[in-house]
Write a protein that holds these residues in place. Structure first.
Motif, PDB file in Angstrom:
ATOM      1  N   ASP A  70      44.704  11.977 -69.344  1.00 56.36           N
ATOM      2  CA  ASP A  70      44.899  12.457 -70.707  1.00 56.36           C
ATOM      3  C   ASP A  70      43.547  12.470 -71.398  1.00 56.36           C
ATOM      4  N   GLU A  71      43.532  12.668 -72.700  1.00 56.42           N
ATOM      5  CA  GLU A  71      42.240  12.807 -73.372  1.00 56.42           C
ATOM      6  C   GLU A  71      41.474  11.488 -73.466  1.00 56.42           C
ATOM      7  N   ASN A  72      42.107  10.412 -73.000  1.00 54.71           N
ATOM      8  CA  ASN A  72      41.427   9.117 -73.006  1.00 54.71           C
ATOM      9  C   ASN A  72      40.842   8.719 -71.655  1.00 54.71           C
ATOM     10  N   GLY A  73      41.281   9.371 -70.615  1.00 60.26           N
ATOM     11  CA  GLY A  73      40.749   8.973 -69.322  1.00 60.26           C
ATOM     12  C   GLY A  73      41.446   9.648 -68.165  1.00 60.26           C
ATOM     13  N   VAL A  74      40.809   9.512 -67.013  1.00 60.34           N
ATOM     14  CA  VAL A  74      41.361  10.023 -65.762  1.00 60.34           C
ATOM     15  C   VAL A  74      41.642   8.796 -64.901  1.00 60.34           C
ATOM     16  N   TYR A  75      42.952   8.529 -64.657  1.00 56.52           N
ATOM     17  CA  TYR A  75      43.369   7.263 -64.067  1.00 56.52           C
ATOM     18  C   TYR A  75      43.322   7.373 -62.546  1.00 56.52           C
ATOM     19  N   TRP A  76      42.107   7.242 -62.026  1.00 58.67           N
ATOM     20  CA  TRP A  76      41.806   7.524 -60.620  1.00 58.67           C
ATOM     21  C   TRP A  76      42.528   6.582 -59.664  1.00 58.67           C
ATOM     22  N   SER A  77      42.535   5.297 -60.018  1.00 55.82           N
ATOM     23  CA  SER A  77      43.180   4.291 -59.158  1.00 55.82           C
ATOM     24  C   SER A  77      43.523   3.087 -60.019  1.00 55.82           C
TER      25      SER A  77
ATOM     26  N   ASN B  99      11.737  16.976 -56.043  1.00 51.89           N
ATOM     27  CA  ASN B  99      10.824  18.118 -56.020  1.00 51.89           C
ATOM     28  C   ASN B  99      11.507  19.317 -55.381  1.00 51.89           C
ATOM     29  N   MET B 100      11.108  20.511 -55.804  1.00 48.85           N
ATOM     30  CA  MET B 100      11.490  21.744 -55.093  1.00 48.85           C
ATOM     31  C   MET B 100      10.228  22.555 -54.785  1.00 48.85           C
ATOM     32  N   VAL B 101       9.173  21.821 -54.417  1.00 51.56           N
ATOM     33  CA  VAL B 101       7.871  22.452 -54.185  1.00 51.56           C
ATOM     34  C   VAL B 101       7.164  21.930 -52.938  1.00 51.56           C
ATOM     35  N   ASP B 102       7.540  20.759 -52.464  1.00 49.60           N
ATOM     36  CA  ASP B 102       6.843  20.168 -51.326  1.00 49.60           C
ATOM     37  C   ASP B 102       7.382  20.751 -50.015  1.00 49.60           C
ATOM     38  N   PRO B 103       6.771  20.374 -48.878  1.00 48.90           N
ATOM     39  CA  PRO B 103       7.248  20.926 -47.597  1.00 48.90           C
ATOM     40  C   PRO B 103       8.737  20.686 -47.349  1.00 48.90           C
ATOM     41  N   LYS B 104       9.266  19.601 -47.861  1.00 47.52           N
ATOM     42  CA  LYS B 104      10.717  19.432 -47.934  1.00 47.52           C
ATOM     43  C   LYS B 104      11.080  19.137 -49.384  1.00 47.52           C
ATOM     44  N   TYR B 105      12.239  19.629 -49.795  1.00 46.03           N
ATOM     45  CA  TYR B 105      12.710  19.378 -51.163  1.00 46.03           C
ATOM     46  C   TYR B 105      13.492  18.063 -51.186  1.00 46.03           C
ATOM     47  N   THR B 106      13.552  17.420 -52.345  1.00 46.04           N
ATOM     48  CA  THR B 106      14.181  16.097 -52.442  1.00 46.04           C
ATOM     49  C   THR B 106      15.291  16.064 -53.481  1.00 46.04           C
ATOM     50  N   VAL B 107      16.409  15.482 -53.091  1.00 43.34           N
ATOM     51  CA  VAL B 107      17.519  15.257 -54.011  1.00 43.34           C
ATOM     52  C   VAL B 107      17.960  13.801 -53.901  1.00 43.34           C
ATOM     53  N   GLY B 108      18.152  13.166 -55.043  1.00 41.63           N
ATOM     54  CA  GLY B 108      18.767  11.841 -55.088  1.00 41.63           C
ATOM     55  C   GLY B 108      20.183  11.967 -55.615  1.00 41.63           C
ATOM     56  N   THR B 109      21.148  11.389 -54.899  1.00 43.31           N
ATOM     57  CA  THR B 109      22.530  11.422 -55.389  1.00 43.31           C
ATOM     58  C   THR B 109      22.983  10.002 -55.671  1.00 43.31           C
ATOM     59  N   SER B 110      23.748   9.841 -56.740  1.00 43.03           N
ATOM     60  CA  SER B 110      24.085   8.486 -57.162  1.00 43.03           C
ATOM     61  C   SER B 110      25.500   8.403 -57.700  1.00 43.03           C
ATOM     62  N   ILE B 111      25.953   7.185 -57.826  1.00 46.81           N
ATOM     63  CA  ILE B 111      27.233   6.922 -58.482  1.00 46.81           C
ATOM     64  C   ILE B 111      27.120   5.594 -59.213  1.00 46.81           C
ATOM     65  N   LYS B 112      27.871   5.477 -60.292  1.00 44.83           N
ATOM     66  CA  LYS B 112      27.874   4.212 -61.025  1.00 44.83           C
ATOM     67  C   LYS B 112      28.511   3.132 -60.159  1.00 44.83           C
ATOM     68  N   LYS B 113      27.877   1.974 -60.181  1.00 46.39           N
ATOM     69  CA  LYS B 113      28.432   0.845 -59.433  1.00 46.39           C
ATOM     70  C   LYS B 113      29.856   0.525 -59.889  1.00 46.39           C
ATOM     71  N   ALA B 114      30.105   0.760 -61.168  1.00 47.56           N
ATOM     72  CA  ALA B 114      31.429   0.425 -61.718  1.00 47.56           C
ATOM     73  C   ALA B 114      32.551   1.208 -61.051  1.00 47.56           C
ATOM     74  N   TYR B 115      32.213   2.376 -60.492  1.00 49.70           N
ATOM     75  CA  TYR B 115      33.265   3.205 -59.885  1.00 49.70           C
ATOM     76  C   TYR B 115      33.515   2.873 -58.417  1.00 49.70           C
ATOM     77  N   VAL B 116      32.689   2.003 -57.879  1.00 49.06           N
ATOM     78  CA  VAL B 116      32.799   1.722 -56.452  1.00 49.06           C
ATOM     79  C   VAL B 116      33.518   0.392 -56.217  1.00 49.06           C
ATOM     80  N   LYS B 117      33.921  -0.243 -57.301  1.00 55.07           N
ATOM     81  CA  LYS B 117      34.638  -1.508 -57.168  1.00 55.07           C
ATOM     82  C   LYS B 117      35.841  -1.353 -56.250  1.00 55.07           C
ATOM     83  N   THR B 118      35.983  -2.313 -55.366  1.00 60.91           N
ATOM     84  CA  THR B 118      37.091  -2.222 -54.400  1.00 60.91           C
ATOM     85  C   THR B 118      38.302  -2.981 -54.917  1.00 60.91           C
TER      86      THR B 118
END
Lengths: 329, 329, 329, 329
Positions: B149-156, C310-329
């Motif tokens: 809903d407009e308050n959140g996406v209840y993923w798990s 970078n998108m200029v060097d011999p290889k281009y670089t991308v960093g991908t991330s996620i908030k630690k808060a979303y990875v809680k088990t």
């Protein structure tokens, strides 16, 4: 007996690969050309499988570039480029079928110098473009008008190039899309692949009722990649024989000659075009021979050939092939 | 005074960025959805610049995926995907103009669980696809239905993601092409760029009379790249305010928020999408400030930001932006 | 308690993430810089895990560009570019281990104007280059010398940009290769990723005995993509704390901040850099949480962030991330 | 008179393209193979220009894959792959010169079955790899041992493929880098280009004193692209004739046969490899003929040929060529 009698077209076509009624589409018959491949126009001709059709095509510039002092930028009007003759409605063709088009002949048409090539701004394989966007200044425009006939392309006082004609743009209509005739894709279109010449049979997926075959953009000769973006463009008369293979679903165009079978992929980056083509060929070989995809994959590693069509259009085109002799089961 | 009063929309729009007549398009008004961006259909609504329109959109699957045991492959029927509401005809819009669309709100619509995401065969950023063709077996399908809903996406049970809605697919009609709603391109389309959310103004090139605005495919939240190809899809009610900038020709979509100006490019490979966007931004900065393209290029080297929209659609999308504060002349 | 106490570095490091002996490498200590990342030179310093090292780095041009009238083409001598300080030998580090480097501070060094940026021929994201080879003429060279300190980068009379320093080039030695310091790859190198700044911990694979840590190429600020190829280059003093995680094998660099975990990929085309990074992150999330790769893949679709290095060097670089808060088990 | 007498090698070589002293390098002479192209090892042989050298090479797996039940993953140990014989130090060669290597013969060596090919995990043109990172499961490994001799490659009971041998990996040392023998680049290396076979002359840039020529990785036959990543690998005896062209600086490898001149580019994406090769060829034609880059560009549009070397290595390789007959001035 010709190899054509053992072609897929002959073996599975509704007309058995045999020529049927003769038809013609002249420039006058066509009237207005089309600049998209789509289902939203009326057919210019309806034919039954087996039809042999003589089709007049215009050059990619619709004849606007008349002299070497002309400016392409001034004369051309995007998106009204690469005029297509058609569509031809093939009776009985339905989504999921395969259209087989045997190319009988391609003859130049019109007054000399028949051939046109040019450098256009922001178009070509070795310049920045609208997609590979650069801040560098464009190269200057340059037009070259060239005499040519069925004996040769008279490039300069010293060099005559061979006349190796083919259809630059040919394909069927998408189901609900209408896509620029400048683009190649799963239905064919602007592949600019030199193998699509006299003697070859091209197989195209049918996506819409009647298949709706378009063609145009004949080239008198072209190198691999169509490097500057403009081959030896010419108005032409193309003779084709059409057949229909019911229920034979293919995902991308295929081609057959006496010696090889070929699959055609179009995508960016270029390796994706090659991947599409080679995956289709892997599967085709497996289907023909039952050798398994892994064995076909290894065989292509040894004996596959890759032909670069264009590396300048909105999607790049690669044809991959193997000799029929190597696919014997 | 809101920043909107100083926006390009307010400064140059026919309606001065001010809200005009109110309209609505419900699902029932729409009747049949559209699956291509093109000029070959009748508008569902005609409005004058300034119009505020409440638009109901369906989810990308047209509601066919109802439970986590559903099979996307069985239920979806290419090319009838990503249903679009519209087109809206904007009076006075002609080729060469610019359509300004301010996004006022995006609210989820329908019964819980409103949200749908899934893994589909041969689609996504980390799997082989029809374009990056591989012989590896596809990942298994998987459907996830999610309350939101407009308050959140209840993923798990443990994780609630924020509700950060945006319009995944929005654009104007091409002039003569009709292009799949799955594809983003120069006219907008399926950009899947999270910046296209409430508060932003998106500027779109007008290619056909009336502009013919389509929209659909709202997302409740999406990560950069829309990695598996399917964001948090939802039916939605979108409120937009439309204005028209006469004679303001842009080559690709642009976007404005309180803090930044952004340009949007779509292409493959991904660096070409970034090049398109950054070249457009270089030119925009130069035009706004007169600092010269070389100076703008260097400024973006220091302070440009790049947002990855999708890396899964037929073309990938990148939005590049700079803070307005840095462009002061 | 700081988040550092719960970092991977603290939890698994030989030194427990705690600072140990202090060391310094000055420009004079270094003597000759290095221009490749490789195992074929003697370490400039040997340290134990826990070491805090103050490292002086030179700018990417080794100080050769002194005024705005200098010509980069005349002064620079490929492949002797991007001088690196090091290597630092870390005792106990063996192939298959992971080096953790916490960045404590980055301070500009030298006389004003400290900062240098420039346009170089055939280098940059919006021009033809040696790899994306074009026939267009190069843009003219242009040098900009800029005053900067820890309070700001004084770009022009009107615009001050924030001081957001990071290490442009940092990595370990390959096992048997020696690769140009201009290139980023699996061991780190010239990633030009703004996240590699004060507060972050970067994790690097160990490929050779002693890890052999190199670093250089500090930037005072840089936009996403390092568009023209040259950020705000500066000589700097970098303070780092080094730890070693035994038997913790990673394929590509990783990074941790208080809020996020990030993986870093370098490749061409750009989507392959993103694919590498996102696949590593998918696997990292799965390993941390046990949620399964498919679930991690879907979670990243909702909440993953992508940063263009970078998108200029011999290889281009991308960093991908996620908030630690979303990875809680 | 042979065409070799008019080759660039004959016209400009220090030895005038004439054979000089004979030498040999056996596997025993070599002792330890090399897995990088670099300047950090001692030459195995020093020769003067004109030298004819018989070189024994091992197969790409150093003979570890002995039967069809072997597991490549278990037996191979990255980065110790693709063993190279050499380097050969050529007296008088300095940075900026050009090394000319005429390939006299390539003969298979060892006990039958001499040939090896296989499917390896995460390697190949139609599977996810370490660079085009996918979550799909890898294809199963598969090894195929194949009898071959100078008359044919005995692929199966039904199919004999022609013996069309070439050197998969050949090149000079970089100046200060040491790059994996798995990679092709500006100095040659793992190009896997079938044109590098008997009769051809390959021209390589000299980057380090003595040129330091390495070679290995001979193939009995290979299709365009080396699709699964492993051609028909074989141990071989290669006979080459070496010459040196002083002060003839080339940026990328070139090749000459009786009929064509060819340039070779290696990069990702694949179009960049083609761009490099075609730009080099444009410039070469212009230099030979004085016709101007724009005219050469147009000529290649008509008559250029592109050969796909590999589309599986860290960089992809394309050779572009034109008939000498078309470059006449």
């Amino acid at each position: 007996m010709s190899w054509h009698d053992e072609s897929l077209m002959a073996r599975k076509g509704v007309a058995g690969g045999k020529p049927g009624a003769r038809h013609a589409i002249t420039i006058e018959d066509q009237g207005t050309f089309h600049y998209v491949y789509g289902p939203y126009v009326e057919p210019v001709l309806k034919v039954a499988p087996g039809a042999v059709v003589s089709v007049q095509t215009h050059d990619a510039f619709e004849g606007r570039i008349k002299s070497e002092s002309d400016s392409p930028a001034a004369l051309l009007n995007f998106p009204y480029l690469n005029p297509q003759t058609g569509p031809i409605f093939v009776e009985g063709a339905e989504k999921g079928d395969c259209l087989a088009v045997r190319i009988l002949s391609i003859r130049p048409r019109g007054e000399q110098p028949i051939g046109t090539t040019c450098l256009m701004e922001e178009f070509g394989g070795l310049v920045g473009t609208g997609h590979t966007a650069m801040l560098n200044k464009p190269l200057p425009e340059k037009v070259k008008k060239v005499r040519l006939d069925e004996n040769g392309v008279y490039w300069s006082d010293k060099v005559t190039l061979p006349y190796e004609p083919f259809i630059g743009t040919i394909g069927t209509s998408p189901e609900i899309e209408a896509i620029s005739a400048l683009q190649p894709d799963y239905y064919g279109g602007n592949m600019d692949l030199p193998d699509v010449g006299p003697g070859a049979i091209i197989y195209l997926p049918v996506n819409a009722a009647g298949a709706l075959l378009y063609l145009g953009d004949c080239h008198a000769i072209q190198g691999d990649g169509e490097l500057c973006g403009v081959a030896m463009e010419m108005p032409a008369t193309v003779e084709i024989q059409i057949d229909l293979i019911k229920g034979h679903t293919i995902a991308w165009p295929r081609l057959e000659t006496e010696e090889v079978i070929m699959t055609i992929g179009s995508a960016r980056p270029l390796e994706d075009a090659a991947r599409i083509a080679y995956r289709e060929l892997t599967r085709w070989i497996d289907q023909e021979s039952g050798m398994g995809e892994d064995e076909a994959y290894m065989l292509l590693t040894m004996a596959g050939k890759a032909r670069l069509g264009n590396m300048v259009d909105p999607k790049y085109t690669v044809g991959t092939s193997i000799k029929k002799a190597y696919v014997k089961t």
